[in-house]
Motif scaffolding. Structure first.
Motif, short mmCIF file in Angstrom:
data_model
loop_
_atom_site.label_atom_id
_atom_site.label_comp_id
_atom_site.label_asym_id
_atom_site.label_seq_id
_atom_site.Cartn_x
_atom_site.Cartn_y
_atom_site.Cartn_z
N UNK A 114 39.04 52.23 29.28
CA UNK A 114 38.96 50.90 28.66
C UNK A 114 40.34 50.21 28.66
N UNK A 115 41.34 50.86 28.07
CA UNK A 115 42.66 50.22 28.00
C UNK A 115 43.27 50.07 29.40
N UNK A 116 42.94 50.98 30.30
CA UNK A 116 43.43 50.87 31.68
C UNK A 116 42.93 49.59 32.34
N UNK A 117 41.69 49.24 32.06
CA UNK A 117 41.10 48.01 32.61
C UNK A 117 41.80 46.78 32.01
N UNK A 118 42.06 46.84 30.72
CA UNK A 118 42.81 45.77 30.04
C UNK A 118 44.19 45.60 30.69
N UNK A 119 44.90 46.74 30.87
CA UNK A 119 46.26 46.70 31.41
C UNK A 119 46.32 46.09 32.81
N UNK A 120 45.48 46.62 33.68
CA UNK A 120 45.51 46.18 35.09
C UNK A 120 45.08 44.72 35.20
N UNK A 121 44.04 44.35 34.45
CA UNK A 121 43.52 42.97 34.54
C UNK A 121 44.61 42.01 34.09
N UNK A 122 45.25 42.34 32.97
CA UNK A 122 46.31 41.47 32.44
C UNK A 122 47.48 41.37 33.42
N UNK A 123 47.84 42.51 34.01
CA UNK A 123 48.98 42.53 34.92
C UNK A 123 48.72 41.69 36.19
N UNK A 124 47.47 41.61 36.61
CA UNK A 124 47.15 40.88 37.85
C UNK A 124 46.80 39.42 37.59
N UNK A 125 46.54 39.09 36.33
CA UNK A 125 45.95 37.79 36.01
C UNK A 125 46.89 36.60 36.25
N UNK A 136 37.97 39.83 39.79
CA UNK A 136 38.18 41.08 39.06
C UNK A 136 36.82 41.76 38.94
N UNK A 137 36.75 42.97 39.47
CA UNK A 137 35.48 43.72 39.48
C UNK A 137 35.75 45.09 38.84
N UNK A 138 35.00 45.39 37.81
CA UNK A 138 35.22 46.65 37.09
C UNK A 138 34.00 47.55 37.21
N UNK A 139 34.28 48.82 37.47
CA UNK A 139 33.19 49.79 37.58
C UNK A 139 32.91 50.39 36.20
N UNK A 140 31.80 50.00 35.63
CA UNK A 140 31.34 50.56 34.35
C UNK A 140 30.43 51.75 34.67
#
Ligand SMILES: NC(=O)c1ccc[n+]([C@@H]2O[C@H](COP(=O)([O-])OP(=O)(O)OC[C@H]3O[C@@H](n4cnc5c(N)ncnc54)[C@H](OP(=O)(O)O)[C@@H]3O)[C@@H](O)[C@H]2O)c1
Length: 247
Positions: A114-125, A136-140
């Motif tokens: 969960x937090x990894x998705x937050x981190x990467x998304x924020x860093x690329x945004x 942004x595509x996330x594998x749930x």
């Protein structure tokens, strides 16, 4: 239909094996330059070698998405290479019934999935917002929808990324950035190789299409969501599970 990703840079976390490897190759074959991540330098080298072998432009890099500083540093090392496509694929399981679950098992799964998705998304945004374009595509996981005994940590994280993605989709839609989720059912990778024959048989009984999914079933959907063809799809969760769960 335009599935051509030439000129795009895609960052795929967890590209050393399984779904991430298949996604990285599929995006590369569609023309994107790929940055694939692994947690070790051996894994990163393996990614680079695989890309070379497959005639794909790109490289493997080391990244632990559970570590904020490491994530920032890895993104900075990319320099002017700003991903226009981010695939949050990396994930882990640490299964236990809640009464026996250790804090470390809870924290590790939430921090990675969960937090990894937050981190990467924020860093690329930021770069995506500047470019007024991004994917942004996330594998749930199906488990994020249905829950599963022994996986409260994993289910919470996988449900969390769906709500996270819907929120982010609302925040950045006006900037031409789409944010979507893929929720696979059971896919044939190292993660599912731990299942016993008995567990597999029980799972198959609940899959109308009668078989476990392949990495390519997920990879082709990622290519579609990353493409211009999917420009009007955002905040969506695509279920790829052979009919095992129909919301
Ligand atoms: N397989 C399934 O049936 C299934 C079903 C639903 C959802 N999913 C989800 O799909 C995604 C991929 O699953 P998979 O089956 O392909 O898993 P896998 O074969 O176990 O591969 C996991 C990948 O994640 C990377 N990774 C693990 N921890 C990491 C961290 N802290 N930082 C960065 N990378 C990390 C691994 O890198 P290393 O090689 O360096 O360890 C590896 O590349 C996961 O999010 C999983 O939850 C899988």
């Amino acid at each position: 239909m335009n599935l051509n990703l030439s000129g795009e840079i895609a960052l795929v976390t967890g590209a050393s094996r399984g779904i991430g490897q298949g996604v990285a190759v599929a995006l590369g074959k569609a023309g994107a330059e790929i940055i694939g991540t692994a947690t070790t330098s051996v894994g990163a080298k393996g990614i680079t070698q695989n890309f070379k072998k497959q005639g794909i432009c790109g490289e493997g890099v080391v990244l632990n998405i559970a570590d904020s500083d490491a994530t920032q540093a890895a993104l900075e090392r990319l320099g002017t290479k700003k991903p226009s496509i981010l695939v949050n694929n990396a994930g882990i399981t640490q299964d236990n019934l809640l009464v026996r679950m250790k804090d470390e098992e809870w924290d590790k799964v939430i921090n990675t999935n969960l937090s990894g998705v937050y981190r990467l998304s924020k860093a690329c945004l930021r770069a995506m917002m500047k470019a007024r374009y991004g994917r942004i595509i996330t594998i749930s996981s199906i488990i994020g929808m249905t829950g599963n005994a022994g996986q409260s940590n994993y289910a919470a994280a996988k449900a969390g990324v769906i709500a996270f993605s819907k929120s982010l989709a609302k925040e950045v839609g006006s900037r031409g950035i789409t944010v979507n989720v893929i929720a696979p059912g059971f896919i044939d990778t190292q993660m599912t190789h731990v299942l016993s024959e008995q567990q597999r048989t029980a799972i198959l009984e609940h899959i109308p299409l009668g078989h476990i999914g392949e990495v390519d079933d997920v990879a082709s959907a990622v290519v579609f969501l990353a493409s211009k063809t999917a420009s009007y799809i955002t905040g969506e969760t695509l279920h790829i599970n052979g009919g095992m769960y129909m919301p």
